[in-house]
Scaffold this motif. Structure first.
Motif, PDB file in Angstrom:
ATOM      1  N   ASP A   1      74.830  33.807  25.547  1.00 34.35           N
ATOM      2  CA  ASP A   1      76.221  33.710  25.996  1.00 34.35           C
ATOM      3  C   ASP A   1      77.123  33.804  24.764  1.00 34.35           C
ATOM      4  OD1 ASP A   1      78.628  33.248  27.159  1.00 34.35           O
ATOM      5  OD2 ASP A   1      78.234  31.182  27.757  1.00 34.35           O
ATOM      6  N   LEU A   2      77.623  35.000  24.479  1.00 32.89           N
ATOM      7  CA  LEU A   2      78.393  35.227  23.259  1.00 32.89           C
ATOM      8  C   LEU A   2      79.732  34.498  23.259  1.00 32.89           C
ATOM      9  CD1 LEU A   2      77.751  39.039  22.638  1.00 32.89           C
ATOM     10  CD2 LEU A   2      76.443  37.064  21.846  1.00 32.89           C
ATOM     11  N   THR A   3      80.180  34.031  24.440  1.00 34.54           N
ATOM     12  CA  THR A   3      81.463  33.320  24.492  1.00 34.54           C
ATOM     13  C   THR A   3      81.375  31.945  23.827  1.00 34.54           C
ATOM     14  OG1 THR A   3      80.947  32.438  26.705  1.00 34.54           O
ATOM     15  CG2 THR A   3      82.168  34.514  26.593  1.00 34.54           C
ATOM     16  N   VAL A   4      80.155  31.516  23.499  1.00 34.45           N
ATOM     17  CA  VAL A   4      79.997  30.254  22.762  1.00 34.45           C
ATOM     18  C   VAL A   4      80.601  30.382  21.369  1.00 34.45           C
ATOM     19  CG1 VAL A   4      78.293  28.652  21.795  1.00 34.45           C
ATOM     20  CG2 VAL A   4      77.933  29.632  24.061  1.00 34.45           C
ATOM     21  N   ILE A   5      80.599  31.585  20.813  1.00 35.37           N
ATOM     22  CA  ILE A   5      81.198  31.824  19.498  1.00 35.37           C
ATOM     23  C   ILE A   5      82.716  31.777  19.629  1.00 35.37           C
ATOM     24  CG2 ILE A   5      81.470  33.522  17.649  1.00 35.37           C
ATOM     25  CD1 ILE A   5      78.706  34.569  18.294  1.00 35.37           C
TER      26      ILE A   5
ATOM     27  N   GLY B   1      85.934  35.932  23.787  1.00 36.49           N
ATOM     28  CA  GLY B   1      86.183  35.605  25.178  1.00 36.49           C
ATOM     29  C   GLY B   1      85.326  36.464  26.091  1.00 36.49           C
ATOM     30  N   PRO B   2      85.469  36.306  27.396  1.00 36.67           N
ATOM     31  CA  PRO B   2      84.677  37.101  28.345  1.00 36.67           C
ATOM     32  C   PRO B   2      84.877  38.607  28.177  1.00 36.67           C
ATOM     33  CG  PRO B   2      85.720  35.238  29.455  1.00 36.67           C
ATOM     34  CD  PRO B   2      86.289  35.281  28.077  1.00 36.67           C
ATOM     35  N   VAL B   3      86.112  39.031  27.913  1.00 34.11           N
ATOM     36  CA  VAL B   3      86.375  40.464  27.757  1.00 34.11           C
ATOM     37  C   VAL B   3      85.698  41.002  26.503  1.00 34.11           C
ATOM     38  CG1 VAL B   3      88.161  42.212  27.402  1.00 34.11           C
ATOM     39  CG2 VAL B   3      88.560  40.340  29.010  1.00 34.11           C
ATOM     40  N   ALA B   4      85.868  40.281  25.374  1.00 35.17           N
ATOM     41  CA  ALA B   4      85.249  40.715  24.121  1.00 35.17           C
ATOM     42  C   ALA B   4      83.726  40.708  24.234  1.00 35.17           C
ATOM     43  CB  ALA B   4      85.698  39.820  22.973  1.00 35.17           C
ATOM     44  N   ALA B   5      83.177  39.700  24.921  1.00 31.36           N
ATOM     45  CA  ALA B   5      81.726  39.633  25.103  1.00 31.36           C
ATOM     46  C   ALA B   5      81.231  40.831  25.896  1.00 31.36           C
ATOM     47  CB  ALA B   5      81.345  38.327  25.813  1.00 31.36           C
TER      48      ALA B   5
ATOM     49  N   THR C   1      73.996  41.728  22.096  1.00 30.34           N
ATOM     50  CA  THR C   1      73.801  40.755  23.178  1.00 30.34           C
ATOM     51  C   THR C   1      73.322  39.384  22.717  1.00 30.34           C
ATOM     52  OG1 THR C   1      71.535  41.557  23.525  1.00 30.34           O
ATOM     53  CG2 THR C   1      73.286  42.609  24.818  1.00 30.34           C
ATOM     54  N   THR C   2      72.906  39.219  21.469  1.00 37.28           N
ATOM     55  CA  THR C   2      72.321  37.941  21.039  1.00 37.28           C
ATOM     56  C   THR C   2      72.984  37.426  19.766  1.00 37.28           C
ATOM     57  OG1 THR C   2      70.605  38.971  19.671  1.00 37.28           O
ATOM     58  CG2 THR C   2      70.096  38.625  22.011  1.00 37.28           C
ATOM     59  N   PHE C   3      72.834  36.084  19.560  1.00 36.64           N
ATOM     60  CA  PHE C   3      73.346  35.468  18.333  1.00 36.64           C
ATOM     61  C   PHE C   3      72.629  36.032  17.107  1.00 36.64           C
ATOM     62  CE2 PHE C   3      73.935  31.603  21.268  1.00 36.64           C
ATOM     63  CZ  PHE C   3      75.190  32.023  21.641  1.00 36.64           C
ATOM     64  N   ALA C   4      71.293  36.187  17.221  1.00 37.66           N
ATOM     65  CA  ALA C   4      70.507  36.674  16.092  1.00 37.66           C
ATOM     66  C   ALA C   4      70.956  38.063  15.679  1.00 37.66           C
ATOM     67  CB  ALA C   4      69.023  36.678  16.464  1.00 37.66           C
ATOM     68  N   GLN C   5      71.310  38.881  16.646  1.00 36.33           N
ATOM     69  CA  GLN C   5      71.747  40.243  16.348  1.00 36.33           C
ATOM     70  C   GLN C   5      73.071  40.246  15.578  1.00 36.33           C
ATOM     71  OE1 GLN C   5      72.366  42.599  19.842  1.00 36.33           O
ATOM     72  NE2 GLN C   5      72.170  44.553  18.767  1.00 36.33           N
ATOM     73  N   ILE C   6      73.998  39.385  16.004  1.00 37.14           N
ATOM     74  CA  ILE C   6      75.281  39.289  15.300  1.00 37.14           C
ATOM     75  C   ILE C   6      75.080  38.717  13.908  1.00 37.14           C
ATOM     76  CG2 ILE C   6      77.555  38.188  15.319  1.00 37.14           C
ATOM     77  CD1 ILE C   6      77.481  38.264  18.349  1.00 37.14           C
TER      78      ILE C   6
END
Length: 217
Positions: free
Chosen positions: A156-160, A164-168, A177-182
């Motif tokens: 759930d990228l909106t945790v960052i 927001g939902p649109v940016a995610a 799609t993942t924290f590790a990827q970012i």
């Protein structure tokens, strides 16, 4: 003759051949776009006001350039909490040249898109057959995501903070799609996102630092 138009939440006083930058509108360079929200129009001291818009009034403009505005930084810091947040934003802009101010339901006379197609029409049948294939290839390249989506369940990228939902949704469409990827985004990847998406480099690097902590959990 001049007109007052509303687009992108802002109002502009325009006349024929005026060049201005407005919030992004869809269209290729050379296309004619229509702006139907005309608040007023007039010539000299004779001015007609709408309620809120003038019925039958229309302004057309030619797309000159698609681009971005300069990066705006929003920095927030709370005292005695060791908390700080830095977010950047680059507004997508379209440079247009006002073509016509039309009244009483008049139709536009300029159709740049049709002229472009006529000029691009091939003379030989062989070229005519090759043109659709080239167009399809370009469309495929444009639609291809910037990154390869990793296997497994998405996070759930909106945790960052700052996503927001649109940016995610925009990031997911580009294969992120993942924290590790970012967290593993290189400076080259950051530059690629900055170029092709409405996020600044500073904004992405802030997300990268947050993702490193979230990926450890």
């Amino acid at each position: 003759m001049f007109a007052v138009i509303k687009t992108g939440g802002k109002q502009y006083r325009v006349a024929a051949n005026d060049l201005l930058k407005i919030e992004k509108v869809e269209g290729q360079v050379g296309d004619i776009v229509e702006i139907g929200h005309v608040l007023a129009h007039g010539e000299g001291e004779n001015v007609t006001f709408g309620a809120p818009f003038v019925d039958g009034a229309l302004v057309t403009a030619e797309v000159v350039e698609q681009g971005k505005n300069r990066t705006v930084i929003a920095f927030k810091k709370r005292r005695r909490q060791n908390s700080r947040r830095k977010i950047g934003h680059r507004q997508l802009l379209t440079t247009v040249r006002i073509a016509e101010i039309l009244l009483d339901g008049a139709k536009p006379t300029k159709k740049a898109a049709a002229k472009t197609e006529a000029k691009a029409a091939p003379k030989k049948e062989a070229k005519a057959e090759a043109a659709p294939k080239e167009t399809e290839a370009k469309a495929t390249e444009t639609a291809a995501p910037l990154f390869k989506t990793p296997k497994g369940e998405p996070d759930d990228l909106t945790v960052i903070k700052g996503i927001g939902p649109v940016a995610a949704g925009q990031l997911n469409e580009q294969g992120i799609t993942t924290f590790a990827q970012i967290a593993k985004l290189s400076d080259k990847d950051v530059a690629k996102i900055d170029e092709h998406m409405p996020f600044s480099a500073d904004q992405i690097m802030d997300w990268r630092e947050q993702a490193k902590e979230l990926a450890k959990k």
